[in-house]
Design a protein around this motif. Structure first.
Motif, PDB file in Angstrom:
ATOM      1  N   ALA A  36       0.823  -1.207   0.000  1.00 32.46           N
ATOM      2  CA  ALA A  36       0.000   0.000   0.000  1.00 32.46           C
ATOM      3  C   ALA A  36       0.860   1.261   0.000  1.00 32.46           C
ATOM      4  O   ALA A  36       1.934   1.301   0.616  1.00 32.46           O
ATOM      5  N   TYR A  37       0.344   2.297  -0.671  1.00 33.52           N
ATOM      6  CA  TYR A  37       1.003   3.602  -0.711  1.00 33.52           C
ATOM      7  C   TYR A  37      -0.043   4.697  -0.552  1.00 33.52           C
ATOM      8  O   TYR A  37      -1.126   4.619  -1.126  1.00 33.52           O
ATOM      9  N   GLY A  38       0.312   5.708   0.219  1.00 37.97           N
ATOM     10  CA  GLY A  38      -0.599   6.820   0.485  1.00 37.97           C
ATOM     11  C   GLY A  38      -0.416   7.962  -0.488  1.00 37.97           C
ATOM     12  O   GLY A  38      -0.218   7.747  -1.683  1.00 37.97           O
ATOM     13  N   GLY A  39      -0.462   9.201   0.039  1.00 35.52           N
ATOM     14  CA  GLY A  39      -0.445  10.352  -0.849  1.00 35.52           C
ATOM     15  C   GLY A  39       0.406  11.490  -0.353  1.00 35.52           C
ATOM     16  O   GLY A  39       1.393  11.301   0.365  1.00 35.52           O
ATOM     17  N   ASP A  40      -0.001  12.685  -0.733  1.00 36.99           N
ATOM     18  CA  ASP A  40       0.752  13.897  -0.438  1.00 36.99           C
ATOM     19  C   ASP A  40       0.444  14.394   0.977  1.00 36.99           C
ATOM     20  O   ASP A  40      -0.517  13.942   1.607  1.00 36.99           O
ATOM     21  N   PRO A  41       1.238  15.339   1.485  1.00 39.86           N
ATOM     22  CA  PRO A  41       1.030  15.829   2.854  1.00 39.86           C
ATOM     23  C   PRO A  41      -0.325  16.479   3.089  1.00 39.86           C
ATOM     24  O   PRO A  41      -0.800  16.531   4.228  1.00 39.86           O
ATOM     25  N   ALA A  42      -0.971  16.975   2.029  1.00 46.44           N
ATOM     26  CA  ALA A  42      -2.268  17.620   2.186  1.00 46.44           C
ATOM     27  C   ALA A  42      -3.403  16.615   2.348  1.00 46.44           C
ATOM     28  O   ALA A  42      -4.505  16.977   2.755  1.00 46.44           O
ATOM     29  N   GLY A  43      -3.148  15.366   2.029  1.00 45.07           N
ATOM     30  CA  GLY A  43      -4.179  14.340   2.097  1.00 45.07           C
ATOM     31  C   GLY A  43      -4.214  13.644   3.449  1.00 45.07           C
ATOM     32  O   GLY A  43      -3.397  13.921   4.341  1.00 45.07           O
ATOM     33  N   SER A  52       3.068   9.902  -5.251  1.00 44.87           N
ATOM     34  CA  SER A  52       2.139  11.028  -5.166  1.00 44.87           C
ATOM     35  C   SER A  52       2.531  12.052  -4.104  1.00 44.87           C
ATOM     36  O   SER A  52       1.907  13.111  -4.010  1.00 44.87           O
ATOM     37  N   TYR A  53       3.544  11.764  -3.320  1.00 45.30           N
ATOM     38  CA  TYR A  53       3.883  12.633  -2.187  1.00 45.30           C
ATOM     39  C   TYR A  53       4.191  14.078  -2.593  1.00 45.30           C
ATOM     40  O   TYR A  53       3.782  15.018  -1.898  1.00 45.30           O
ATOM     41  N   PRO A  54       4.903  14.320  -3.718  1.00 43.75           N
ATOM     42  CA  PRO A  54       5.185  15.718  -4.101  1.00 43.75           C
ATOM     43  C   PRO A  54       3.968  16.477  -4.620  1.00 43.75           C
ATOM     44  O   PRO A  54       4.043  17.680  -4.856  1.00 43.75           O
ATOM     45  N   GLY A  55       2.848  15.785  -4.824  1.00 42.29           N
ATOM     46  CA  GLY A  55       1.675  16.405  -5.424  1.00 42.29           C
ATOM     47  C   GLY A  55       1.471  15.912  -6.847  1.00 42.29           C
ATOM     48  O   GLY A  55       2.285  15.153  -7.380  1.00 42.29           O
ATOM     49  N   PRO A  56       0.372  16.322  -7.485  1.00 42.45           N
ATOM     50  CA  PRO A  56       0.048  15.819  -8.829  1.00 42.45           C
ATOM     51  C   PRO A  56       1.105  16.206  -9.869  1.00 42.45           C
ATOM     52  O   PRO A  56       1.598  17.331  -9.891  1.00 42.45           O
ATOM     53  N   THR A  57       1.443  15.245 -10.717  1.00 41.91           N
ATOM     54  CA  THR A  57       2.330  15.446 -11.862  1.00 41.91           C
ATOM     55  C   THR A  57       1.746  14.645 -13.028  1.00 41.91           C
ATOM     56  O   THR A  57       0.860  13.805 -12.833  1.00 41.91           O
ATOM     57  N   ASN A  60       2.014  10.856 -12.096  1.00 40.35           N
ATOM     58  CA  ASN A  60       1.207  10.249 -11.032  1.00 40.35           C
ATOM     59  C   ASN A  60      -0.250  10.688 -11.038  1.00 40.35           C
ATOM     60  O   ASN A  60      -0.989  10.409 -10.089  1.00 40.35           O
ATOM     61  N   ALA A  61      -0.692  11.361 -12.092  1.00 42.13           N
ATOM     62  CA  ALA A  61      -2.020  12.000 -12.102  1.00 42.13           C
ATOM     63  C   ALA A  61      -3.146  11.042 -11.731  1.00 42.13           C
ATOM     64  O   ALA A  61      -4.074  11.413 -11.004  1.00 42.13           O
ATOM     65  N   VAL A  62      -3.094   9.794 -12.212  1.00 40.13           N
ATOM     66  CA  VAL A  62      -4.208   8.879 -11.940  1.00 40.13           C
ATOM     67  C   VAL A  62      -4.301   8.519 -10.464  1.00 40.13           C
ATOM     68  O   VAL A  62      -5.364   8.115  -9.985  1.00 40.13           O
ATOM     69  N   MET A  63      -3.215   8.667  -9.711  1.00 39.56           N
ATOM     70  CA  MET A  63      -3.266   8.366  -8.281  1.00 39.56           C
ATOM     71  C   MET A  63      -4.192   9.334  -7.549  1.00 39.56           C
ATOM     72  O   MET A  63      -4.675   9.029  -6.456  1.00 39.56           O
ATOM     73  N   PHE A  64      -4.439  10.500  -8.135  1.00 38.10           N
ATOM     74  CA  PHE A  64      -5.319  11.494  -7.542  1.00 38.10           C
ATOM     75  C   PHE A  64      -6.745  11.393  -8.091  1.00 38.10           C
ATOM     76  O   PHE A  64      -7.585  12.217  -7.754  1.00 38.10           O
ATOM     77  N   THR A  86      -6.623   3.790  -5.336  1.00 42.39           N
ATOM     78  CA  THR A  86      -7.573   3.583  -4.247  1.00 42.39           C
ATOM     79  C   THR A  86      -7.954   4.933  -3.650  1.00 42.39           C
ATOM     80  O   THR A  86      -7.381   5.963  -3.983  1.00 42.39           O
ATOM     81  N   GLY A  87      -8.923   4.897  -2.746  1.00 43.18           N
ATOM     82  CA  GLY A  87      -9.370   6.108  -2.082  1.00 43.18           C
ATOM     83  C   GLY A  87     -10.349   6.897  -2.933  1.00 43.18           C
ATOM     84  O   GLY A  87     -10.558   6.597  -4.111  1.00 43.18           O
ATOM     85  N   PRO A  88     -10.971   7.928  -2.366  1.00 39.34           N
ATOM     86  CA  PRO A  88     -11.944   8.732  -3.111  1.00 39.34           C
ATOM     87  C   PRO A  88     -11.283   9.565  -4.189  1.00 39.34           C
ATOM     88  O   PRO A  88     -10.094   9.890  -4.108  1.00 39.34           O
ATOM     89  N   ASP A  89     -12.056   9.917  -5.199  1.00 42.42           N
ATOM     90  CA  ASP A  89     -11.572  10.772  -6.283  1.00 42.42           C
ATOM     91  C   ASP A  89     -11.040  12.075  -5.700  1.00 42.42           C
ATOM     92  O   ASP A  89     -11.699  12.729  -4.905  1.00 42.42           O
ATOM     93  N   GLY A  90      -9.804  12.434  -6.087  1.00 44.22           N
ATOM     94  CA  GLY A  90      -9.190  13.649  -5.581  1.00 44.22           C
ATOM     95  C   GLY A  90      -8.219  13.415  -4.443  1.00 44.22           C
ATOM     96  O   GLY A  90      -7.484  14.335  -4.066  1.00 44.22           O
ATOM     97  N   THR A  91      -8.206  12.218  -3.879  1.00 44.45           N
ATOM     98  CA  THR A  91      -7.296  11.879  -2.784  1.00 44.45           C
ATOM     99  C   THR A  91      -6.354  10.781  -3.248  1.00 44.45           C
ATOM    100  O   THR A  91      -6.803   9.715  -3.658  1.00 44.45           O
TER     101      THR A  91
END
Length: 207
Positions: A36-43, A52-57, A60-64, A86-91
């Motif tokens: 499993a992998y999570g996301g950026d600091p804002a999530g 996805s940690y640095p934010g959308p690029t 990695n766009a589909v991860m968001f 995984t997770g809701p759209d946008g996260t």
């Protein structure tokens, strides 16, 4: 809809994907190991080891985006790694499919993986799994639950019993290396060998 079952935090989604079947054309693989992998600091699931940690690029766009979408990338410039968003759209969130057992299309998988010594080796390890399925970077963004998709994901009717699942640290990451977000079916021979990244802090030193 099946994708709704993945609108959860990454580790829960990873457990849900164990035992699922990933189809690419005639080749079917039962998932035996995930990470499993999570996301950026804002999530809600900050994860410095995640793409996805640095934010959308563009990479990695589909991860968001919405869950149940194929995120493909090259490891070391040559190994195709297969992930499910995984997770809701946008996260941001995703699960790396680390290994699986080929249950259909053995001849085709063997043709793609001539170095495999046994059937259990055909899709053991994320790069080998991508090769056995014939997945390429061109498959990035595939909706895994769309009826007409060439690559499809079938979730199991029931979640695997906790006693049948083992957990441990993730493989090959430098940051958050101790996070026990790698899960696997304890009795499966089609599970990769744990290798700690040489770039990760030593266990006897603070991170």
């Amino acid at each position: 809809m099946p994708a709704e079952e993945l609108v959860v935090e990454p580790l829960v989604a990873a457990r849900r994907l164990l035992g699922a079947t990933l189809w690419s054309g005639a080749v079917g693989i039962r998932v035996t190991e995930v990470e499993a992998y999570g996301g950026d600091p804002a999530g809600p699931w900050p994860d410095p080891a995640a793409h996805s940690y640095p934010g959308p690029t563009p990479r990695n766009a589909v991860m968001f985006g919405p869950p149940g979408v194929l995120y493909v990338y090259l490891s070391y410039g040559m190994h195709t790694c297969v992930n499910v968003t995984t997770g809701p759209d946008g996260t941001a969130g995703a699960v790396l499919i680390r290994a699986g057992e080929v249950i259909a299309g053995h001849d085709l998988a063997r043709g793609r993986r001539p170095a495999a010594r046994t059937d259990a080796d055909l899709a053991r390890g994320p790069g080998n799994l991508g090769s056995a399925l014939g997945i390429t970077l061109g498959d990035y963004g595939t909706d895994l639950f769309a009826a007409k998709s060439a690559i499809r994901l079938e979730l199991t009717p029931e979640i695997i019993e906790p006693a049948a699942v083992s957990a441990g640290p993730r493989v090959g990451v430098r940051l958050a290396a101790e996070r026990p977000w790698r899960l696997w079916l304890a009795d499966s021979p089609a599970v990769s060998v744990y290798r700690r990244s040489p770039r990760a802090p030593r266990l006897d030193r603070p991170a």
